[in-house]
Design a protein around this motif. Sequence first.
Motif, PDB file in Angstrom:
ATOM      1  N   ALA A  41     -14.905 -30.519   7.771  1.00 52.19           N
ATOM      2  CA  ALA A  41     -14.331 -31.545   6.884  1.00 52.19           C
ATOM      3  C   ALA A  41     -13.699 -32.653   7.714  1.00 52.19           C
ATOM      4  O   ALA A  41     -13.661 -32.587   8.950  1.00 52.19           O
TER       5      ALA A  41
ATOM      6  N   ASP B 124     -11.563 -35.489   2.680  1.00 53.31           N
ATOM      7  CA  ASP B 124     -12.058 -34.198   2.211  1.00 53.31           C
ATOM      8  C   ASP B 124     -10.875 -33.266   1.954  1.00 53.31           C
ATOM      9  O   ASP B 124      -9.755 -33.495   2.417  1.00 53.31           O
TER      10      ASP B 124
ATOM     11  N   ALA C 145     -10.004 -27.565  -8.256  1.00 48.73           N
ATOM     12  CA  ALA C 145     -11.131 -28.474  -8.004  1.00 48.73           C
ATOM     13  C   ALA C 145     -10.985 -29.752  -8.830  1.00 48.73           C
ATOM     14  O   ALA C 145     -11.300 -30.851  -8.341  1.00 48.73           O
TER      15      ALA C 145
ATOM     16  N   ARG D 164     -10.724 -33.706  -7.516  1.00 48.24           N
ATOM     17  CA  ARG D 164     -11.588 -34.779  -8.016  1.00 48.24           C
ATOM     18  C   ARG D 164     -10.767 -35.951  -8.525  1.00 48.24           C
ATOM     19  O   ARG D 164     -11.108 -37.119  -8.276  1.00 48.24           O
TER      20      ARG D 164
ATOM     21  N   GLY E 208      -9.663 -38.190  -5.919  1.00 43.94           N
ATOM     22  CA  GLY E 208     -10.731 -38.844  -5.181  1.00 43.94           C
ATOM     23  C   GLY E 208     -11.114 -38.116  -3.904  1.00 43.94           C
ATOM     24  O   GLY E 208     -11.664 -38.718  -2.971  1.00 43.94           O
ATOM     25  N   LEU E 209     -10.833 -36.805  -3.852  1.00 40.96           N
ATOM     26  CA  LEU E 209     -11.136 -36.020  -2.665  1.00 40.96           C
ATOM     27  C   LEU E 209     -12.399 -35.196  -2.878  1.00 40.96           C
ATOM     28  O   LEU E 209     -12.639 -34.693  -3.978  1.00 40.96           O
ATOM     29  N   LYS E 210     -13.166 -35.036  -1.824  1.00 37.78           N
ATOM     30  CA  LYS E 210     -14.349 -34.187  -1.879  1.00 37.78           C
ATOM     31  C   LYS E 210     -13.984 -32.791  -1.393  1.00 37.78           C
ATOM     32  O   LYS E 210     -13.516 -32.605  -0.267  1.00 37.78           O
ATOM     33  N   VAL E 211     -14.170 -31.806  -2.240  1.00 32.79           N
ATOM     34  CA  VAL E 211     -13.854 -30.429  -1.871  1.00 32.79           C
ATOM     35  C   VAL E 211     -14.951 -29.902  -0.947  1.00 32.79           C
ATOM     36  O   VAL E 211     -16.115 -29.808  -1.336  1.00 32.79           O
ATOM     37  N   LYS E 212     -14.556 -29.539   0.280  1.00 31.46           N
ATOM     38  CA  LYS E 212     -15.517 -29.039   1.252  1.00 31.46           C
ATOM     39  C   LYS E 212     -15.473 -27.529   1.409  1.00 31.46           C
ATOM     40  O   LYS E 212     -16.399 -26.934   1.956  1.00 31.46           O
TER      41      LYS E 212
ATOM     42  N   ILE F  81     -19.845 -25.064  -1.435  1.00 31.10           N
ATOM     43  CA  ILE F  81     -18.782 -25.320  -0.465  1.00 31.10           C
ATOM     44  C   ILE F  81     -18.623 -24.131   0.487  1.00 31.10           C
ATOM     45  O   ILE F  81     -19.134 -23.048   0.243  1.00 31.10           O
TER      46      ILE F  81
END
Length: 438
Positions: A130, A134, A180, A184, A187-191, A223
Amino acid sequence: MLSKKVTCKSHGQESSYFIGWQEYEKNPYDPRANPSGIIQLGLAENQVCFDKMESWIRKNQENNWFGTVGASSFRDLALFQDYHGLPQYKYEVAKYMSEIRQKRVIIDSDNLVLTAGATAANEILMFCLAGPGDAFLIPTPYYPGLDRDLRWRTGVEIIPVQTSSENGFRITGRALEDAADVARKLGLKVKGLFLTNPSNPLGTTLSEDELDLIIKFSSGAGIHIVSDEIYAGTVFDSPRFVSTLEAVARASPGGDSAIWRRVHVVSSLSKDLGLPGFRLGLIYSRNAAVVDAATKMSSFGLISSQSQFLLSRILADSRFLRRYAAENRRRLKRRRAALAAGLGRSGVRCLSSNAGLFCWVDLRRVLPAATFEAEMDLWKKMIYEYGVNVSPGSSCHCTEPGWFRVCFANTSEETMLLAVDRIRALVEDNHDFLMGIN
C-alpha cells in the motif's frame, strides 16, 4: 529546516501507551533500592522461562563455536552480508514455525524474508502492499505500536474495525463492511486487512468461524490479509491456535488460488522464546513479487549473522524446544491465573483468554463516568498514586472506556502480585469514594 516526517505527529509517541513507559523509566520499582517505585505491567515481554534459555546457553557454550568448520567460523560470520540470511537459520526457523502450527501448514524457507524484528516486518509489508491514499482495516482493540509501525513512514491510513465486549470483542461481517464503508467515504482505497492472531491486547485466538469470515470478506474484496502471529507460541489453553495459513489451506486446498498470493504472515522469536533484544522477525508469503521486494527492503534492517548463528543452534535442539515450549505454556497459564484470581478478589474480571502475555481487564465499574476522560484519570491515578503502569484501552483504540491491558510475564511473580495488590487498593479506594458520592 527539517522534513515533514520529523515534525509530524503520526508516530504515536504521545499515546498514553508510550507515556506510561516514560513515567516508569523515571521511577522504576526495585524491591530494595526503590520499593515505592512504579511497577511496569505495560510491557508485553516474556521472562517466565528465561532461566531455561540461560541454562541452555550455559550448557551449550563451546570453545569451537567460531572454529573453522563450515559456517561456524568467525571469519565467515563476520564477513557475511547476504540479506537473504544464513541458510541454516532460515531452515531451522521455518521448521520451528511449522511445528508451532502443529505441522498443519508446512513453511517453506524459500518464502521467508528475515527482518530486524516484527516491527520492521510489518512496515516492510505496508511498503510492499500500500501507499499514501490507501488504507488497511484493523480490528479493535489493537496494539498501540501499530499506529507507528504501519503508517508513520508509509503514509498508509488505518481504519478501525469496531468490536464490542457484548460478544467478547469478536469480529463480525457487519463490522468489516462498516469499516470498508468508512474508508470509501474518506476517499481511501482499502488494500488489506491487518490481524493480530493471537490478539494483542485481548489474549485470544481467532476462531475458525472468524477466520472463514475474514477470508471470505478479503477474497470478495480482492484485498490482502496480513496476519501478525508473533504470539502463536504463547497459546497456553484451549481453543488451539489456528493460523491464517491453515484457514486459507482449508478454504483453498490446492494452494494455487489468488488468495494465497494475498496472504502474508509476520512472526518473530521475541514473545514465545523471550528474545526481543535479538530482533528476530520474519515475513512469510507465497507471493514471489512480495518476497523479492521485501527481501531488498530488509537490507535497511538486517539481523546480525551472529544472532542468526546462535538461534540456528537453539532451534536445532528439538528436545530442548519441546521441553521449553511445554514449560512456557505451563508457566504462562499459571501466571495468568494468578493475576485473574488476585484481581477477582476485588470483583475485577478479566476477559476470558487463552494466549499472550497479558489480560484484558475490565475496570468499567470503577469509573465515575463511562468516558475516556474518566479512564485517563483512573490510569493517571494508577501510575502516580498507586505505582503501577498498565495500558489504557483508549491507547488500543477500544471504543468502550474502562478496559486496560495488564501484562503478567515481564517481571517476577512476586512483583506482579505486589502490583495486583496495588491495583486492588485502587479499586477498593475508588469504590469507597464512589459509594460516598452516590
